[in-house]
Design a protein around this motif. Structure first.
Motif, PDB file in Angstrom:
ATOM      1  N   ARG A  42      42.384 116.071  45.190  1.00 26.06           N
ATOM      2  CA  ARG A  42      41.395 115.560  46.535  1.00 26.06           C
ATOM      3  C   ARG A  42      40.313 116.499  46.437  1.00 26.06           C
ATOM      4  O   ARG A  42      39.399 116.098  47.069  1.00 26.06           O
ATOM      5  CB  ARG A  42      42.564 115.536  47.646  1.00 26.06           C
ATOM      6  CG  ARG A  42      43.578 114.303  47.636  1.00 26.06           C
ATOM      7  CD  ARG A  42      44.083 114.304  49.028  1.00 26.06           C
ATOM      8  NE  ARG A  42      44.746 115.459  49.295  1.00 26.06           N
ATOM      9  CZ  ARG A  42      46.338 115.664  48.943  1.00 26.06           C
ATOM     10  NH1 ARG A  42      46.778 114.861  48.226  1.00 26.06           N
ATOM     11  NH2 ARG A  42      46.774 116.843  49.511  1.00 26.06           N
ATOM     12  N   ASP A  43      40.479 117.812  46.558  1.00 28.19           N
ATOM     13  CA  ASP A  43      39.647 118.793  46.627  1.00 28.19           C
ATOM     14  C   ASP A  43      38.283 118.575  45.572  1.00 28.19           C
ATOM     15  O   ASP A  43      37.137 118.665  46.023  1.00 28.19           O
ATOM     16  CB  ASP A  43      39.970 120.073  46.621  1.00 28.19           C
ATOM     17  CG  ASP A  43      40.717 120.561  47.906  1.00 28.19           C
ATOM     18  OD1 ASP A  43      40.822 119.856  48.707  1.00 28.19           O
ATOM     19  OD2 ASP A  43      41.361 121.544  47.883  1.00 28.19           O
ATOM     20  N   THR A  46      36.304 115.661  47.110  1.00 23.78           N
ATOM     21  CA  THR A  46      35.589 116.008  48.198  1.00 23.78           C
ATOM     22  C   THR A  46      34.397 116.792  48.008  1.00 23.78           C
ATOM     23  O   THR A  46      33.092 116.438  48.229  1.00 23.78           O
ATOM     24  CB  THR A  46      36.497 116.618  49.467  1.00 23.78           C
ATOM     25  OG1 THR A  46      37.692 115.994  49.627  1.00 23.78           O
ATOM     26  CG2 THR A  46      35.795 117.213  50.585  1.00 23.78           C
ATOM     27  N   ALA A  47      34.632 117.744  47.172  1.00 20.81           N
ATOM     28  CA  ALA A  47      33.508 118.513  46.678  1.00 20.81           C
ATOM     29  C   ALA A  47      32.318 117.962  45.855  1.00 20.81           C
ATOM     30  O   ALA A  47      31.140 117.901  46.109  1.00 20.81           O
ATOM     31  CB  ALA A  47      34.040 119.878  45.876  1.00 20.81           C
ATOM     32  N   ALA A  55      32.625 124.740  45.008  1.00 16.92           N
ATOM     33  CA  ALA A  55      33.732 124.135  45.429  1.00 16.92           C
ATOM     34  C   ALA A  55      34.532 123.150  44.280  1.00 16.92           C
ATOM     35  O   ALA A  55      35.468 123.226  44.289  1.00 16.92           O
ATOM     36  CB  ALA A  55      33.480 123.249  46.670  1.00 16.92           C
ATOM     37  N   ALA A  59      37.940 123.559  42.711  1.00 16.38           N
ATOM     38  CA  ALA A  59      38.972 122.789  42.523  1.00 16.38           C
ATOM     39  C   ALA A  59      39.584 122.211  41.477  1.00 16.38           C
ATOM     40  O   ALA A  59      40.876 122.158  40.907  1.00 16.38           O
ATOM     41  CB  ALA A  59      38.547 121.556  43.494  1.00 16.38           C
TER      42      ALA A  59
END
Length: 101
Positions: A42-43, A46-47, A55, A59
């Motif tokens: 998920r990260d 998002t990044a 980020a 991740a």
């Protein structure tokens, strides 16, 4: 449920072969590692959407670490000793624990 090869080393999804999770990992530990993996994935998304390359790299490193701990990357779990397998997923659990998983 995906198809598994006869030797149990691989799963087959849409005709593509992927390394199976190490079946020796106790379910409670495997579940924790999967939660860590899903959070890292998920990260990544998002990044990526935010255009944050640092980020995203972080991740992706966590995705790799979780998949390695699960036995889906790195040395083939079926070629490792029981102690090596246990050390691999225990190291992953330690890493996950530092992130709250």
């Amino acid at each position: 449920m995906p198809e598994t090869t006869a030797d149990g080393h691989w799963i087959v999804v849409d005709g593509r072969r992927w390394r199976a999770t190490d079946p020796a990992i106790p379910e409670s530990d495997a579940s924790r590692l999967r939660r860590w993996l899903m959070a890292a994935r998920r990260d990544v998304g998002t990044a990526t959407r935010a255009g944050d390359q640092d980020a995203e790299r972080s991740a992706r490193r966590r995705v790799h670490a979780a998949k390695t701990a699960l036995g889906e990357r790195g040395p083939r779990w079926w070629e490792q000793s029981d102690d090596e397998r246990r050390a691999r997923w225990s190291d992953g659990l330690e890493q996950a624990g530092t992130e709250g998983y």
